[in-house]
Write a protein that holds these residues in place. Structure first.
Motif, short mmCIF file in Angstrom:
data_model
loop_
_atom_site.label_atom_id
_atom_site.label_comp_id
_atom_site.label_asym_id
_atom_site.label_seq_id
_atom_site.Cartn_x
_atom_site.Cartn_y
_atom_site.Cartn_z
N VAL A 25 -11.41 -17.27 -6.82
CA VAL A 25 -10.88 -17.42 -5.50
C VAL A 25 -10.12 -18.67 -5.41
CG1 VAL A 25 -11.38 -17.44 -3.08
CG2 VAL A 25 -12.80 -16.09 -4.39
N VAL A 26 -10.37 -19.77 -5.84
CA VAL A 26 -9.69 -20.86 -5.92
C VAL A 26 -8.41 -20.64 -6.48
CG1 VAL A 26 -9.42 -23.29 -6.45
CG2 VAL A 26 -11.80 -22.38 -5.80
N ASP A 27 -8.21 -20.27 -7.94
CA ASP A 27 -7.19 -19.84 -8.55
C ASP A 27 -6.22 -19.01 -7.59
OD1 ASP A 27 -7.93 -21.20 -10.61
OD2 ASP A 27 -8.74 -19.73 -11.55
N MET A 28 -6.69 -18.00 -7.13
CA MET A 28 -6.02 -17.12 -6.17
C MET A 28 -5.20 -17.84 -5.00
SD MET A 28 -7.59 -13.70 -4.51
CE MET A 28 -6.47 -12.29 -4.11
N ILE A 29 -6.01 -18.80 -4.46
CA ILE A 29 -5.42 -19.61 -3.42
C ILE A 29 -4.34 -20.60 -3.84
CG2 ILE A 29 -5.88 -21.70 -2.03
CD1 ILE A 29 -8.75 -20.43 -1.48
N LYS A 30 -4.50 -21.18 -5.10
CA LYS A 30 -3.34 -21.94 -5.65
C LYS A 30 -2.36 -21.07 -6.15
CE LYS A 30 -6.55 -25.32 -7.41
NZ LYS A 30 -7.33 -26.04 -8.67
N GLN A 31 -2.42 -20.06 -6.83
CA GLN A 31 -1.36 -19.02 -7.20
C GLN A 31 -0.65 -18.62 -6.01
OE1 GLN A 31 -3.35 -16.43 -9.78
NE2 GLN A 31 -3.84 -18.00 -11.26
N ASN A 32 -1.03 -18.28 -4.99
CA ASN A 32 -0.38 -17.66 -3.93
C ASN A 32 0.04 -18.50 -2.58
OD1 ASN A 32 -0.33 -14.68 -4.71
ND2 ASN A 32 -2.40 -15.38 -5.24
N ASP A 33 -0.09 -19.81 -2.99
CA ASP A 33 0.21 -20.73 -1.86
C ASP A 33 -0.46 -20.53 -0.75
OD1 ASP A 33 2.01 -22.28 -3.55
OD2 ASP A 33 3.52 -20.84 -3.03
N ILE A 34 -1.82 -20.23 -0.65
CA ILE A 34 -2.67 -19.88 0.57
C ILE A 34 -2.85 -21.17 1.47
CG2 ILE A 34 -4.65 -19.09 1.50
CD1 ILE A 34 -3.06 -16.83 0.12
N GLY A 35 -2.66 -21.02 2.79
CA GLY A 35 -2.88 -22.05 3.57
C GLY A 35 -4.15 -22.00 4.31
N ILE A 36 -4.37 -20.56 4.70
CA ILE A 36 -5.63 -20.19 5.61
C ILE A 36 -6.53 -19.39 4.68
CG2 ILE A 36 -6.19 -19.22 7.85
CD1 ILE A 36 -4.95 -21.94 8.36
N VAL A 37 -7.63 -19.43 5.03
CA VAL A 37 -8.83 -18.47 4.61
C VAL A 37 -9.54 -17.86 5.62
CG1 VAL A 37 -10.85 -18.51 3.08
CG2 VAL A 37 -8.90 -19.77 2.29
N ASP A 38 -9.47 -16.74 5.81
CA ASP A 38 -10.37 -16.12 6.86
C ASP A 38 -11.41 -15.37 6.51
OD1 ASP A 38 -9.45 -15.63 9.54
OD2 ASP A 38 -9.56 -13.29 9.11
N LEU A 39 -12.54 -15.60 7.35
CA LEU A 39 -14.00 -15.33 6.85
C LEU A 39 -14.20 -14.27 8.09
CD1 LEU A 39 -15.84 -18.94 6.24
CD2 LEU A 39 -14.44 -17.22 4.64
N ARG A 40 -14.70 -13.09 7.26
CA ARG A 40 -15.02 -11.85 7.98
C ARG A 40 -16.43 -11.24 7.84
NH1 ARG A 40 -8.67 -9.21 7.38
NH2 ARG A 40 -7.69 -10.93 8.11
N PHE A 41 -16.71 -10.79 8.89
CA PHE A 41 -18.19 -10.04 9.00
C PHE A 41 -18.28 -8.85 9.99
CE2 PHE A 41 -18.66 -13.38 11.80
CZ PHE A 41 -19.56 -13.00 12.83
N THR A 42 -19.24 -8.08 9.94
CA THR A 42 -19.31 -7.19 10.71
C THR A 42 -20.32 -7.23 11.74
OG1 THR A 42 -18.14 -5.70 9.13
CG2 THR A 42 -19.27 -4.63 10.77
N ASP A 43 -20.23 -6.75 13.13
CA ASP A 43 -21.42 -6.74 13.75
C ASP A 43 -21.98 -5.48 13.85
OD1 ASP A 43 -19.80 -5.01 15.45
OD2 ASP A 43 -19.14 -6.23 16.90
N LEU A 44 -23.00 -5.48 14.60
CA LEU A 44 -24.02 -4.17 14.44
C LEU A 44 -23.24 -2.98 15.02
CD1 LEU A 44 -27.05 -3.65 13.78
CD2 LEU A 44 -27.49 -3.62 16.08
N PRO A 45 -22.50 -2.88 16.16
CA PRO A 45 -21.67 -1.59 16.26
C PRO A 45 -20.64 -1.28 15.33
CG PRO A 45 -21.98 -3.00 18.25
CD PRO A 45 -22.54 -3.81 17.12
N GLY A 46 -20.25 -2.34 14.51
CA GLY A 46 -19.29 -1.83 13.36
C GLY A 46 -17.93 -2.52 13.63
N LEU A 47 -17.73 -3.56 14.57
CA LEU A 47 -16.19 -4.16 14.64
C LEU A 47 -16.30 -5.56 13.74
CD1 LEU A 47 -13.88 -3.51 16.26
CD2 LEU A 47 -14.59 -5.40 17.89
N TRP A 48 -15.00 -5.67 13.20
CA TRP A 48 -14.81 -6.97 12.54
C TRP A 48 -15.10 -8.03 13.34
CZ3 TRP A 48 -10.97 -6.53 7.75
CH2 TRP A 48 -11.64 -6.53 6.68
#
Length: 494
Positions: A25-48
């Motif tokens: 993941v760190v390599d992917m960030i460097k290779q693609n000039d990533i500035g933001i990392v978005d952390l996602r998870f799912t609530d119980l009904p099923g919405l991100w």
């Protein structure tokens, strides 16, 4: 097509190789000039749900120790006095988000209870993980593959309101059959025609199909996220019903893919000034959106559902799996068709699989065995009752557990019904069990029949009770207590 400084959506850009470790993941960030990392998870009904972190926060500690959030603000999670929760990113889910202006890497996370020092029992993704572990521990198979067919609508506009003195919804779509008489066009008059008639939207070419290019953009976005797509097309209903089919994957991976799929559909549509919805039945009098789920069990490279001498080339194990699906279908619907609107879809006459029977090729049966190919690898069951309002982690896990229960108990699926079940004589039709007629009936069935879900601690009593309480309190009761617009048509002059 959408671009941001480091990613362009192009045909052929499918990336099959995903990161596996934090270092990747760190390599992917460097290779693609990533500035933001978005952390996602799912609530119980099923919405991100999500929040974003900056690069200084991306350390090995983030993956091993997690990062805190308020669980009391998430539907179906914690109470306010026990709100501290953790997210742990899964490096194997990282993908570059083509829909964000800033160069953004999205990662799907698991939810951790810091007090219990382990995975959170109400995290839907954890339920899917446990279902896969239970399958392997059972010795029946090592992998369950899922191939869901998600249908959805893309509308030009949607307006709705419900309060003390009014209630309405208003759908606008240039493809809608109901717009054939309105003025439109580049010069302010006339009509551009080519409206898909009700139930006649399946496979037309442009100009009937106005959404071809938008669907292609969604496909390229999915491929950029590492998801292999097989086909896309217009679906049966008027007013912009669509389907994009992803290649099958293991249960947890496919549930992740479904969440990415919904995200891409909604965001690409919005970028074009349109709105995508996975609500099962937004239009009266036309086909609804389903999520037919193709399923098979494998040991290594051997498909356990194939038998050259079996009915429709299926093995006895496959038919027991189907028997489990059909036996537990009323309870399964609480997770597979989990909204009050779902039961507007599950009615005869709209290709809806209301009949709990097995068949080859027959789309009026709940469990269909596709016969496009006689290849051993193609043998599978298509369970047609689910719809795209389902939380995929819970729905897929529940279906697997029902199928495994059928295998364990050698549950027969009943005699095949290889004919149009809708046209059966009344005396025969009465013998065919049907799916519940409402969400409340499905929840009652789940209350009576959930022992198969508790095996291996895959589902917990707490999760099932929380699900039932949430659905009744936040969905069934609010709909039940409000006047329906059609009640004014029926009763205002009584």
């Amino acid at each position: 097509m959408s671009t941001h400084p480091s990613v362009t959506i192009l045909p052929g850009s499918y990336r099959a190789n995903r990161p596996q470790k934090p270092d990747d993941v760190v390599d992917m960030i460097k290779q693609n000039d990533i500035g933001i990392v978005d952390l996602r998870f799912t609530d119980l009904p099923g919405l991100w749900q999500h929040f974003s972190v900056t690069l200084p926060e991306i350390t090995h500690g983030l993956f091993s120790d997690g990062i805190g959030f308020d669980g009391s603000s998430i539907r179906g999670f914690q109470e306010i006095h026990e709100s501290d929760m953790l997210l742990k990113p899964d490096p194997a889910t990282a993908f570059i988000d083509p829909e964000r202006e800033a160069a953004t890497l999205a990662i799907i996370c698991d939810v951790v209870d810091p007090v219990q020092h382990g995975a959170y029992s109400r995290d839907p993704r954890y339920v899917a993980r446990k279902a896969e572990a239970y399958l392997k521990a059972s010795g029946v198979a090592d992998t369950c593959y899922f191939g869901p067919e998600l249908e959805f609508f893309i509308f030009d506009s949607i307006r709705f309101e419900q309060n003390q003195h009014c209630g309405y919804y208003f759908v606008e779509s240039a493809e809608g059959e109901w717009t054939s008489g309105r003025n439109e066009g580049a010069f302010g008059g006339g009509n551009l025609g080519y409206k898909s008639r009700y139930k006649e939207g399946y496979f037309p070419v442009p100009p009937h199909d106005t959404l071809q290019d938008i669907r292609s953009e969604i496909v390229f976005a999915l491929m950029n996220a590492g998801i292999q797509v097989e086909i896309h097309h217009h679906e049966v209903a008027t007013a912009g019903q669509n389907e994009i089919d992803m290649r099958f994957a293991s249960l947890l991976r496919m549930a992740d893919n479904v969440m990415i799929y919904k995200y891409m559909c909604k965001n690409v549509a919005r970028r074009h000034g349109k709105v995508a919805t996975f609500m099962p039945k937004p239009l009266f009098g036309d086909n609804a959106s389903g999520m037919h789920c193709h399923q098979s069990l494998w040991n290594g490279d051997k498909n356990l559902f194939f038998d050259p001498n079996g009915y429709a080339l299926t093995s006895e194990l496959c038919r027991w799996y189907i028997g489990g699906l059909l036996k537990h279908a009323p309870a399964l619907m609480a997770f597979c068709a989990p909204t009050t609107n779902s039961y507007k879809r599950l009615v005869p006459g709209y290709e809806a699989p209301v009949n709990l029977a097995m068949s080859q090729r027959n789309r009026s049966a709940a469990a269909r065995i596709p016969m496009y190919s006689d290849s051993p690898n193609a043998r599978r069951v298509e369970f047609r009752c689910p719809d795209p309002s389902a939380n995929p982690y819970l729905a897929f896990a529940a279906m697997l557990m029902a199928g495994l229960d059928g295998i364990e108990n050698h549950t027969p699926p009943g005699d095949p019904l290889d004919k149009n079940i809708y046209d059966l004589p009344p005396e025969e039709a009465r013998k065919v069990q049907q799916v519940p007629g409402s969400l409340d009936e499905s929840l009652q069935a789940l209350e009576r029949d959930h022992g198969f879900l508790l095996k291996g601690d895959v589902f917990t009593r707490d999760l099932i009770e929380t699900w039932i309480d949430y659905k009744r309190t936040h969905e069934i009761d609010p709909v039940r207590l409000r006047p329906h617009p059609w009640e004014f048509q029926l009763y205002f002059d009584i």
